[in-house]
Structures are given as structure tokens and as C-alpha cells.
Design a protein around this motif. Sequence first.
Motif, PDB file in Angstrom:
ATOM      1  N   HIS A  98      57.165   6.830  26.242  1.00  0.00           N
ATOM      2  CA  HIS A  98      58.508   7.249  26.639  1.00  0.00           C
ATOM      3  C   HIS A  98      59.430   6.035  26.596  1.00  0.00           C
ATOM      4  O   HIS A  98      59.044   4.940  26.989  1.00  0.00           O
ATOM      5  CB  HIS A  98      58.482   7.846  28.046  1.00  0.00           C
ATOM      6  CG  HIS A  98      59.816   8.304  28.537  1.00  0.00           C
ATOM      7  ND1 HIS A  98      60.508   9.349  27.973  1.00  0.00           N
ATOM      8  CD2 HIS A  98      60.596   7.848  29.549  1.00  0.00           C
ATOM      9  CE1 HIS A  98      61.651   9.523  28.619  1.00  0.00           C
ATOM     10  NE2 HIS A  98      61.736   8.623  29.572  1.00  0.00           N
ATOM     11  N   THR A 131      55.275  12.565  23.422  1.00  0.00           N
ATOM     12  CA  THR A 131      56.425  11.854  23.965  1.00  0.00           C
ATOM     13  C   THR A 131      57.401  12.884  24.508  1.00  0.00           C
ATOM     14  O   THR A 131      57.195  14.087  24.352  1.00  0.00           O
ATOM     15  CB  THR A 131      57.073  10.931  22.918  1.00  0.00           C
ATOM     16  OG1 THR A 131      58.019  10.090  23.570  1.00  0.00           O
ATOM     17  CG2 THR A 131      57.742  11.695  21.800  1.00  0.00           C
ATOM     18  N   SER A 132      58.424  12.415  25.146  1.00  0.00           N
ATOM     19  CA  SER A 132      59.413  13.314  25.734  1.00  0.00           C
ATOM     20  C   SER A 132      60.448  13.745  24.698  1.00  0.00           C
ATOM     21  O   SER A 132      60.664  13.064  23.690  1.00  0.00           O
ATOM     22  CB  SER A 132      60.128  12.597  26.877  1.00  0.00           C
ATOM     23  OG  SER A 132      60.839  11.478  26.368  1.00  0.00           O
TER      24      SER A 132
END
Length: 163
Positions: A98, A131-132
Motif C-alpha cells: 500500500h 493492493t488497495s
Amino acid sequence: MDKPIEGAVLFADVSGSTKLYDTVGDKLAFAAVQSCVNAFIQVTEANGGRVIKTIGDEVMAIFPNGNVAAAAAIEMQHAVERLEPTGGQRLGARIGFHFGPAIERDGDVFGDMVNLAARLSDVAIRGQVITSRATVDGLNPVLRGSCRPLHAIDLKGKGEVDI
């Protein structure tokens, strides 16, 4: 002294190590796991990242941006896939990262961004990089195009997060 920074924190965890220890014993399993950890470290350094720490069979690293972290995560997966099996078993990698602000103190990195990256690694499965959505939105078009959205997930201590 605390220093505000911005970067992409990545956690890479060896998948399959517990089973390997059970089946081939400590000495062979430790050597195989260490080969994976060494691959994570080498890829981090080759991509301009910095290893913050190793925690058992996991590496925590920081990269200057999400693009470099994404490229390193992909390379880490390939590096582990190229390793020879041990006792007929292959190890894998679970990776989460992130991008965002954090605090650096004495070479370590702290903050919400770090916690989110760790939680993403926890929910990744073998061979997966998570991941975001916010990090994906900041990736270059080529990397962004290779991502696919997952459903929002409830992460421990974070609530629902779009990934």
C-alpha cells in the motif's frame, strides 16, 4: 527522531513453509524458506527499495512509489516460482502493499499505511499480490491495466477496504 515520509510498504510472506517444516524437517525447510526470503531481499534492493525488517518468513520493505512496489512484487513472485522444489514441494509467496504517508523512526516505518499493507498480505493467497484501490489508482497505465478489482473486504482493525 520521527520523520514523515511517503512510500509504498510491501509485505512478502513465504507460503507453504509450515507444511514444508512438517514434511522435510527443520534443516531443509529452513534453507528453502531462507532462499525465498533472500529472493525477496534481492528483488527489493534491485528495484530501489529498502528492507525494513525480516519477521520469520516475511519481509517488510519500502519503495519510493507504488509503481516500483508493484514491479518488485511481480518479480518476487517469479523469483520464488523459479526456486527448486524441496522434498517435492514448492514454496510460494503472498504479497500485499500500500502507498501512502507514514512515520520513519530509527530505520523502521510506522503508521496506518503500514498496518493496511500488512493486512493485505494476510489476506493474499499463494501466488497473489494484493493492493488497495487507492494504490492502484496511482499506478501507471500499464500496471493499472494488469490489475483486476476484487470485492471490498473487511480487514481486521480497518473495516471495509476496496481492493
